[in-house]
Design a protein around this motif. Structure first.
Motif, mmCIF file in Angstrom:
data_model
loop_
_atom_site.group_PDB
_atom_site.id
_atom_site.type_symbol
_atom_site.label_atom_id
_atom_site.label_comp_id
_atom_site.label_asym_id
_atom_site.label_seq_id
_atom_site.Cartn_x
_atom_site.Cartn_y
_atom_site.Cartn_z
ATOM 1 N N LYS A 12 74.199 20.229 12.565
ATOM 2 C CA LYS A 12 75.069 21.161 11.847
ATOM 3 C C LYS A 12 74.242 22.321 11.344
ATOM 4 N N ARG A 13 74.712 23.540 11.633
ATOM 5 C CA ARG A 13 73.998 24.736 11.186
ATOM 6 C C ARG A 13 74.242 24.959 9.695
ATOM 7 N N LYS A 14 73.193 25.336 9.021
ATOM 8 C CA LYS A 14 73.288 25.674 7.612
ATOM 9 C C LYS A 14 74.125 26.946 7.491
ATOM 10 N N ASP A 15 75.031 26.966 6.508
ATOM 11 C CA ASP A 15 75.854 28.152 6.306
ATOM 12 C C ASP A 15 74.969 29.325 5.908
ATOM 13 N N PRO A 16 75.258 30.519 6.432
ATOM 14 C CA PRO A 16 74.465 31.689 6.033
ATOM 15 C C PRO A 16 74.689 32.041 4.566
ATOM 16 N N ALA A 17 73.839 32.881 4.027
ATOM 17 C CA ALA A 17 73.894 33.224 2.604
ATOM 18 C C ALA A 17 75.188 33.927 2.224
ATOM 19 N N TYR A 18 75.772 34.632 3.158
ATOM 20 C CA TYR A 18 76.994 35.368 2.861
ATOM 21 C C TYR A 18 78.260 34.513 2.988
ATOM 22 N N ALA A 19 78.149 33.264 3.359
ATOM 23 C CA ALA A 19 79.322 32.430 3.622
ATOM 24 C C ALA A 19 80.135 32.158 2.355
ATOM 25 N N ILE A 20 79.489 31.750 1.287
ATOM 26 C CA ILE A 20 80.222 31.400 0.059
ATOM 27 C C ILE A 20 80.894 32.624 -0.557
ATOM 28 N N PRO A 21 80.195 33.771 -0.717
ATOM 29 C CA PRO A 21 80.909 34.939 -1.248
ATOM 30 C C PRO A 21 82.063 35.398 -0.353
ATOM 31 N N LEU A 22 81.885 35.292 0.961
ATOM 32 C CA LEU A 22 82.950 35.691 1.875
ATOM 33 C C LEU A 22 84.163 34.770 1.754
ATOM 34 N N LYS A 23 83.914 33.467 1.628
ATOM 35 C CA LYS A 23 85.021 32.522 1.460
ATOM 36 C C LYS A 23 85.757 32.772 0.146
ATOM 37 N N ILE A 24 85.017 33.037 -0.933
ATOM 38 C CA ILE A 24 85.644 33.329 -2.230
ATOM 39 C C ILE A 24 86.463 34.617 -2.134
ATOM 40 N N LEU A 25 85.916 35.635 -1.481
ATOM 41 C CA LEU A 25 86.629 36.892 -1.310
ATOM 42 C C LEU A 25 87.941 36.690 -0.538
ATOM 43 N N MET A 26 87.897 35.891 0.497
ATOM 44 C CA MET A 26 89.104 35.654 1.297
ATOM 45 C C MET A 26 90.163 34.896 0.492
ATOM 46 N N ILE A 27 89.744 33.947 -0.328
ATOM 47 C CA ILE A 27 90.692 33.200 -1.162
ATOM 48 C C ILE A 27 91.320 34.126 -2.205
ATOM 49 N N VAL A 28 90.499 34.968 -2.827
ATOM 50 C CA VAL A 28 91.025 35.927 -3.819
ATOM 51 C C VAL A 28 92.002 36.891 -3.149
ATOM 52 N N LEU A 29 91.670 37.337 -1.945
ATOM 53 C CA LEU A 29 92.562 38.221 -1.200
ATOM 54 C C LEU A 29 93.898 37.541 -0.897
ATOM 55 N N CYS A 30 93.859 36.266 -0.585
ATOM 56 C CA CYS A 30 95.104 35.513 -0.341
ATOM 57 C C CYS A 30 95.945 35.410 -1.615
ATOM 58 N N VAL A 31 95.307 35.166 -2.746
ATOM 59 C CA VAL A 31 96.041 35.048 -4.016
ATOM 60 C C VAL A 31 96.679 36.384 -4.391
ATOM 61 N N ILE A 32 95.926 37.465 -4.257
ATOM 62 C CA ILE A 32 96.468 38.788 -4.575
ATOM 63 C C ILE A 32 97.629 39.135 -3.641
ATOM 64 N N SER A 33 97.472 38.841 -2.352
ATOM 65 C CA SER A 33 98.555 39.144 -1.412
ATOM 66 C C SER A 33 99.764 38.252 -1.652
ATOM 67 N N ALA A 34 99.570 37.045 -2.192
ATOM 68 C CA ALA A 34 100.718 36.194 -2.525
ATOM 69 C C ALA A 34 101.530 36.820 -3.664
ATOM 70 N N PHE A 35 100.848 37.386 -4.657
ATOM 71 C CA PHE A 35 101.559 38.080 -5.738
ATOM 72 C C PHE A 35 102.272 39.329 -5.208
ATOM 73 N N LEU A 36 101.638 40.038 -4.275
ATOM 74 C CA LEU A 36 102.278 41.210 -3.679
ATOM 75 C C LEU A 36 103.497 40.825 -2.843
ATOM 76 N N ALA A 37 103.424 39.653 -2.193
ATOM 77 C CA ALA A 37 104.537 39.196 -1.355
ATOM 78 C C ALA A 37 105.777 38.912 -2.196
ATOM 79 N N MET A 38 105.590 38.574 -3.455
ATOM 80 C CA MET A 38 106.740 38.315 -4.331
ATOM 81 C C MET A 38 107.417 39.611 -4.773
ATOM 82 N N GLN A 39 106.711 40.736 -4.650
ATOM 83 C CA GLN A 39 107.261 41.994 -5.157
ATOM 84 C C GLN A 39 107.726 42.940 -4.057
ATOM 85 N N THR A 40 107.019 43.018 -2.921
ATOM 86 C CA THR A 40 107.392 43.967 -1.875
ATOM 87 C C THR A 40 107.428 43.279 -0.520
ATOM 88 N N ILE A 41 108.085 43.932 0.425
ATOM 89 C CA ILE A 41 108.143 43.412 1.786
ATOM 90 C C ILE A 41 106.790 43.578 2.487
#
Length: 165
Positions: A12-41
């Motif tokens: 198993k390859r060790k995750d690169p240094a940017y993996a954890i911040p990128l995963k956190i960024l993607m999760i935050v982006l999903c949460v923000i877009s979920a709030f936007l989905a409740m307000q606009t098309i």
């Protein structure tokens, strides 16, 4: 077929240094877009795009390499997300010039020839990495792998003069 010269090994390859911040960024982006989905098309479109992007980021961050040493040839497959497999390297025993630990002095002459490096190791500092010098036509390759003891023994039996310890 002789079972002593058939060895499989998964690394198993060790995750690169940017993996954890990128995963956190993607999760935050999903949460923000979920709030936007409740307000606009347009929020629904952003949510679908963020969800697809997050899926592919998580899928492609999990990389494993499977080594298969059989009948003197080495095959390396890259496994993404424990689901998708792709062959990334294949060589025959006739094309192998030398196999040695990656920090061995034996490799100095081969490295001067301008070999292209293919890294199929885990990337961990404590790992025992071997370099396989391989020539196919005019191209020289330095392939970094992490074989287990059973695979090193099979290599020793198959090409004893090419394996340097």
């Amino acid at each position: 077929m002789n079972d002593d010269n058939y060895v499989e090994w998964l690394v198993k390859r060790k995750d690169p240094a940017y993996a954890i911040p990128l995963k956190i960024l993607m999760i935050v982006l999903c949460v923000i877009s979920a709030f936007l989905a409740m307000q606009t098309i347009f929020g629904i479109v952003f949510l679908l795009a963020a969800a697809a992007g997050t899926y592919f980021v998580f899928l492609n961050m999990s990389v494993e390499y499977e080594y298969l040493f059989a009948e003197g040839g080495l095959t390396v497959d890259r496994i993404l997300g424990k689901a998708r497999r792709k062959r990334v390297f294949d060589c025959d025993k006739e094309d192998v010039q030398v196999v040695a630990p990656a920090d061995s002095f034996v490799l100095k002459d081969y490295e001067r020839q301008g070999a292209k490096v293919k890294d199929f190791s885990s990337g961990r500092k404590e790992a025992k990495v071997y370099a396989l010098m391989y020539q196919k036509g005019a191209d020289n390759f330095k392939v970094l792998i992490e074989p287990n003891e059973k695979m090193v023994g099979a290599m020793r039996r198959t090409f004893p003069r090419k394996l340097v310890m």
